[in-house]
Design an enzyme around this catalytic site. Structure first.
Site, short mmCIF file in Angstrom:
data_model
loop_
_atom_site.label_atom_id
_atom_site.label_comp_id
_atom_site.label_asym_id
_atom_site.label_seq_id
_atom_site.Cartn_x
_atom_site.Cartn_y
_atom_site.Cartn_z
CD1 TRP A 46 -1.94 -2.00 1.09
CD2 TRP A 46 -2.72 -1.07 -0.65
NE1 TRP A 46 -3.69 -2.80 0.69
CE2 TRP A 46 -3.83 -2.16 0.16
CE3 TRP A 46 -3.38 -0.46 -1.29
CZ2 TRP A 46 -4.54 -2.03 -1.10
CZ3 TRP A 46 -4.33 -0.66 -1.83
CH2 TRP A 46 -5.60 -1.62 -2.13
CG ASP A 116 -3.62 4.19 3.56
OD1 ASP A 116 -5.09 4.14 4.24
OD2 ASP A 116 -3.30 3.44 2.56
CE LYS A 140 -9.43 -2.44 4.26
NZ LYS A 140 -8.71 -2.60 2.91
#
Ligand code: PMP
Length: 304
Positions: A46, A116, A140
């Site tokens: 990521w 993030d 999530k």
């Protein structure tokens, strides 16, 4: 959300669309200002994607990377080559695919810290005042996909590049109370219900205890066996995403199909890393982890 995370009025809290990956562009477009330079820490897939996207707009300085070590640790803070003139420092507190998590907020001096937090937001207490900006896709720990939360220090607003699309402009979205787009009402409503649930459960402190215990249960099972192993160095193992491998990868498919028969699904590791991955987000109860560990011990006994 302000209450749950202790977010002061120094920050705007935006409920946007486009997913976390749209923030990979929105962050540089809004924060680069006239410096044009940004620091990025590379701890996994990521981070890598955030870096690639930022390179369209910014002169990106990768301050440290664990890529050569297969993204299984966090580079020592002392080794980071920070640029004191950077517009911001970006990092990924929890690498969802690699299962690598920062257990402390890194110290970066006066340069705004951008995180993030897609896969570990609301998993425990956090000192939001340490950050310039936090962003997270909702899917999530917040709710369902279609909503992205951006928590941005108001003093960083007002410096977007001219080419910034209006819908990605934090200043405009703040002024419009996140409703410059037609609002994604259902994910937003669901997020509200999750926040109420979290509050009722006792808040992020209680969730942190539960998350610690869930992760400990699974790591102890993995570390206590010669059959399972986790590639991530113990100091930075994620409480949210636990990757593990079987001693013999030829058994992977049997493991997955028998696990599914036992009601334990979605354990296949990301295609980039293989093996298994158990995600232990806030919604996963301890009983789910206990059931997984019981299955793993049984499988090992039968197949090792
Ligand atoms: N960053 C991280 C840390 C993630 O875990 C994810 C989703 N797995 C993303 C970014 C991408 O999120 P989205 O699909 O909302 O763009």
């Amino acid at each position: 959300m302000r209450q749950l995370m202790g977010i002061s009025e120094e920050f705007a809290v935006l409920f946007l669309q486009g997913g976390a990956q749209m923030q990979f562009s929105a962050v540089p477009l809004n924060l680069l200002g006239t410096t044009g330079r940004a620091d990025y820490v590379d701890t996994g897939i990521w981070s890598e994607k955030a870096i690639a996207e930022a390179r369209r707009y910014a002169e990106v300085n990768v301050v440290a990377s664990s890529k050569d070590a297969g993204y299984t640790h966090i580079p020592d803070r002392e080794q980071w080559r920070l640029d004191p003139g950077a517009a911001y420092v970006h990092y990924t507190p929890n690498e969802t695919i690699g299962g690598v998590e920062f257990h402390q907020v890194p110290e970066v001096g006066d340069v705004p810290l951008v995180a993030d937090m897609s896969s570990n937001i609301l998993s425990g207490p956090l000192d939001v005042s340490r950050f310039g900006l936090i962003y997270a896709g909702a899917q999530k720990n917040i709710g369902i996909a279609g909503l992205t939360v951006v928590i941005v220090r108001r003093s960083l607003l007002g410096r977007a590049q001219d080419v910034t699309p209006n819908m990605m402009n934090y200043t405009l979205q703040d002024k419009e109370r996140s409703m410059a787009n037609t609002a994604p009402t259902f994910p937003w409503y669901m997020a509200g219900l999750v926040f109420e649930w979290l509050e009722k459960e006792g808040g992020v402190e209680v969730l942190a205890e539960r998350n610690e215990r869930k992760a400990r249960t699974l790591y102890e099972c993995i570390d206590g066996s010669n059959f399972y192993s986790c590639p991530v160095s113990p100091a930075c193992r994620s409480r949210m995403n636990v990757p593990f491998t079987l001693a013999d990868p030829a058994l992977d498919e049997d493991f997955l199909s028998q696990a599914a028969e036992a009601g334990l699904t979605d354990l296949r590791g990301h295609r980039f890393v293989g093996g298994m991955r158990a995600s232990l987000y806030n919604a996963m109860p301890q009983e789910g982890v206990d059931a997984l560990v019981a299955f793993m011990r049984d499988f090992e006994q039968r197949r090792a």
